[in-house]
Write a protein that holds these residues in place. Structure first.
Motif, short mmCIF file in Angstrom:
data_model
loop_
_atom_site.label_atom_id
_atom_site.label_comp_id
_atom_site.label_asym_id
_atom_site.label_seq_id
_atom_site.Cartn_x
_atom_site.Cartn_y
_atom_site.Cartn_z
N GLN A 244 0.98 -1.54 -0.25
CA GLN A 244 -0.28 -0.10 -0.17
C GLN A 244 0.65 1.45 -0.18
OE1 GLN A 244 -1.95 -2.08 3.64
NE2 GLN A 244 -4.00 -0.33 2.66
N HIS A 245 0.70 2.61 -0.84
CA HIS A 245 1.45 3.10 -0.67
C HIS A 245 0.02 4.70 -0.53
CE1 HIS A 245 5.02 1.38 -2.00
NE2 HIS A 245 4.11 0.72 -2.52
N ASP A 246 1.08 5.43 -0.98
CA ASP A 246 0.32 7.07 -0.83
C ASP A 246 -0.79 6.61 -1.78
OD1 ASP A 246 1.13 7.95 1.72
OD2 ASP A 246 2.34 8.96 0.72
N ASP A 247 -0.57 6.29 -3.01
CA ASP A 247 -1.30 7.13 -4.35
C ASP A 247 -1.72 5.86 -5.45
OD1 ASP A 247 1.01 6.67 -5.23
OD2 ASP A 247 -0.02 8.62 -7.11
N TYR A 248 -1.24 4.48 -4.23
CA TYR A 248 -1.53 3.25 -5.27
C TYR A 248 -1.32 1.95 -4.57
CZ TYR A 248 3.94 3.33 -6.19
OH TYR A 248 4.96 3.13 -5.15
N VAL A 249 -1.63 0.94 -4.74
CA VAL A 249 -1.26 -0.09 -4.35
C VAL A 249 -0.92 -1.60 -5.06
CG1 VAL A 249 -3.44 -0.36 -2.32
CG2 VAL A 249 -3.72 -1.33 -5.06
N VAL A 250 -0.19 -2.35 -5.17
CA VAL A 250 0.67 -3.19 -5.77
C VAL A 250 0.37 -4.67 -5.04
CG1 VAL A 250 2.34 -3.83 -6.91
CG2 VAL A 250 2.42 -2.42 -6.26
N ILE A 251 -0.16 -5.65 -6.28
CA ILE A 251 -0.91 -7.02 -5.91
C ILE A 251 -0.21 -7.61 -7.08
CG2 ILE A 251 -3.09 -7.89 -5.62
CD1 ILE A 251 -4.89 -6.10 -5.51
N TYR A 263 -3.81 2.88 -9.23
CA TYR A 263 -3.48 3.86 -8.97
C TYR A 263 -4.95 4.23 -8.63
CZ TYR A 263 0.39 4.44 -10.98
OH TYR A 263 2.15 4.11 -11.49
N PHE A 264 -4.86 5.32 -7.38
CA PHE A 264 -6.11 6.20 -6.53
C PHE A 264 -6.84 6.96 -7.70
CE2 PHE A 264 -4.71 3.87 -3.56
CZ PHE A 264 -5.61 3.07 -2.77
N ASP A 265 -6.20 7.31 -8.75
CA ASP A 265 -6.81 8.54 -9.60
C ASP A 265 -7.10 7.33 -11.17
OD1 ASP A 265 -3.88 8.26 -11.10
OD2 ASP A 265 -3.60 9.64 -9.70
N ASP A 266 -7.30 8.12 -12.52
CA ASP A 266 -7.73 7.79 -13.58
C ASP A 266 -6.74 7.46 -14.78
OD1 ASP A 266 -7.67 10.37 -14.09
OD2 ASP A 266 -9.64 10.16 -14.61
N ARG A 267 -5.59 7.67 -13.73
CA ARG A 267 -4.12 8.10 -14.93
C ARG A 267 -4.05 6.63 -15.52
NH1 ARG A 267 0.45 8.14 -10.64
NH2 ARG A 267 -1.20 9.91 -9.05
N ASP A 268 -4.39 5.68 -15.29
CA ASP A 268 -4.59 4.61 -16.01
C ASP A 268 -5.43 3.95 -17.58
OD1 ASP A 268 -1.88 3.65 -16.15
OD2 ASP A 268 -2.57 2.55 -14.75
#
Length: 371
Positions: A244-251, A263-268
């Motif tokens: 868990q990171h500030d603006d994204y998670v890695v699974i 990401y927690f925004d729509d950049r992707d």
């Protein structure tokens, strides 16, 4: 039908390997229910017995493989391979990358291949004295090695749910909700709930017709092709790791080696190209992590088939269950929508357990011989 292929050579003694006998065939057979492709895609129901000298051993996912040289009565030598279950599962039976070594003489009983290639399923394997034919040991100890109960805080310092770490199939005796269903079946029920029955997939007529004629040999994972999201994130009973990171998670996933950065925004969410893992966006809702995914390729969802179309969207919900006897667990519910093959939302659920310091096993998928 039972076919025996034996090497009867008056050779010198091998290493004196003494193991604890166990019903390894039962263990390995059970592991096929959690294999990356269906057992019947490669093997028949005919049982053969083959023995020879180990020349290569790969303790990897999605399957452990052993290459060994078999010499027939005419003195002709053929290189065979036996395919076992996932290294993840066999590690719990005390296997590791040193369990078999070059020069070990082994006897393998298992199923022959559909295409007649020199390959056998690893239903039963033993160390054998080549001079006498006597079994002198069995790989592994047969003692189940579940990870000790481990606990991790329910929340991070910022108040978000703590989902970070490695989460494995089971530990400390608690039940695992994972494990891919068979053909035409859904997953066990919600984690922690009673009566984990398997519900039918809500196919429409098109989806049901395709499932009715599904042949496991057509599973892309037989050819080591990358899996779709539902298969990788929803069906797999194998470990997952979350950062868990500030603006994204890695699974990351052990079974196929896939890694998702969400990401927690729509950049992707640009371009709209369909891929196996699709395009995802994450958010927190209270004590849950929500991941929405679109633009998925059509894919099978497990070894048993259950094909979905490129209209599929998913909603993953990750949350912590209360610790029991000092053991932390993580639950995931995946709601799957596909107007192409489903009449209703289909939900997959699993529960996995915190495993402090767990290291993923290497993924090195090998295609069956002569494919």
């Amino acid at each position: 039908m039972i076919i025996k292929i034996r090497v009867n050579l008056g050779l010198n003694t091998m290493r004196n390997i003494i193991g604890i006998s166990l019903a390894l065939g039962l263990i390995l057979s059970a592991s096929y229910t959690q294999a990356h492709h269906s057992f019947s895609a490669t093997f028949t129901d005919d049982i053969i017995e083959v023995e020879g000298y180990v020349v290569d051993f790969k303790f990897v996912n999605p399957h452990v493989t052993v290459h060994f040289e078999v010499t027939d009565d005419a003195g002709e030598t053929t290189r065979w391979v036996t395919e076992g279950g996932a290294a993840t599962l066999l590690r719990r039976e005390q296997w590791d990358n040193q369990t078999l070594k070059e020069g070990d003489y082994i006897r393998v009983s298992g199923n022959s291949t559909r295409n007649g290639s020199p390959m056998v399923s690893m239903e039963d394997i033993n160390f054998v004295d080549p001079a006498t034919g006597r079994v002198v040991g069995t790989p592994g100890t047969g003692v189940r090695a579940d990870s000790p109960p481990a606990s991790t805080p329910m929340q991070l310092a910022n108040g978000q749910p703590n989902l970070s770490g490695a989460w494995t199939m089971r530990g400390g005796g608690r039940r695992n909700a994972g494990g891919p269903p068979g053909a035409g079946e859904g997953p066990p029920g919600a984690p922690g709930g009673p009566g984990r029955g398997r519900a039918a997939v809500p196919f429409n007529e098109i989806g049901a017709a395709l499932q009715a004629v599904y042949d496991p040999v057509n599973d892309p994972q037989v050819q080591c092709e990358p899996p779709g999201l539902v298969r990788q994130a929803g069906f797999t009973p194998h470990p997952a790791r979350i950062e868990q990171h500030d603006d994204y998670v890695v699974i990351a996933y052990e079974e196929y080696g896939s890694v998702r950065t969400i990401y927690f925004d729509d950049r992707d969410l640009v371009g709209g190209a369909h891929t196996n893992l699709g395009q995802s966006i994450a958010r927190y809702e209270g004590d849950k992590l929500i991941v929405e995914t679109t633009n998925l390729l059509g894919n099978l969802t497990g070894p048993g088939g259950n094909a979905l179309t490129d209209q599929t969207t998913t909603l993953e919900t990750y949350y912590r269950n209360p610790d029991v006897d000092g053991q932390s667990s993580l639950a995931m519910d995946m709601a799957i929508t596909d107007p192409g093959h489903l009449t209703d939302v289909w939900t997959l659920s699993w529960e996995k357990f915190y495993n402090d310091g767990y290291e993923f096993i290497e993924v090195d998928c090998q295609k069956p011989l002569a494919y």
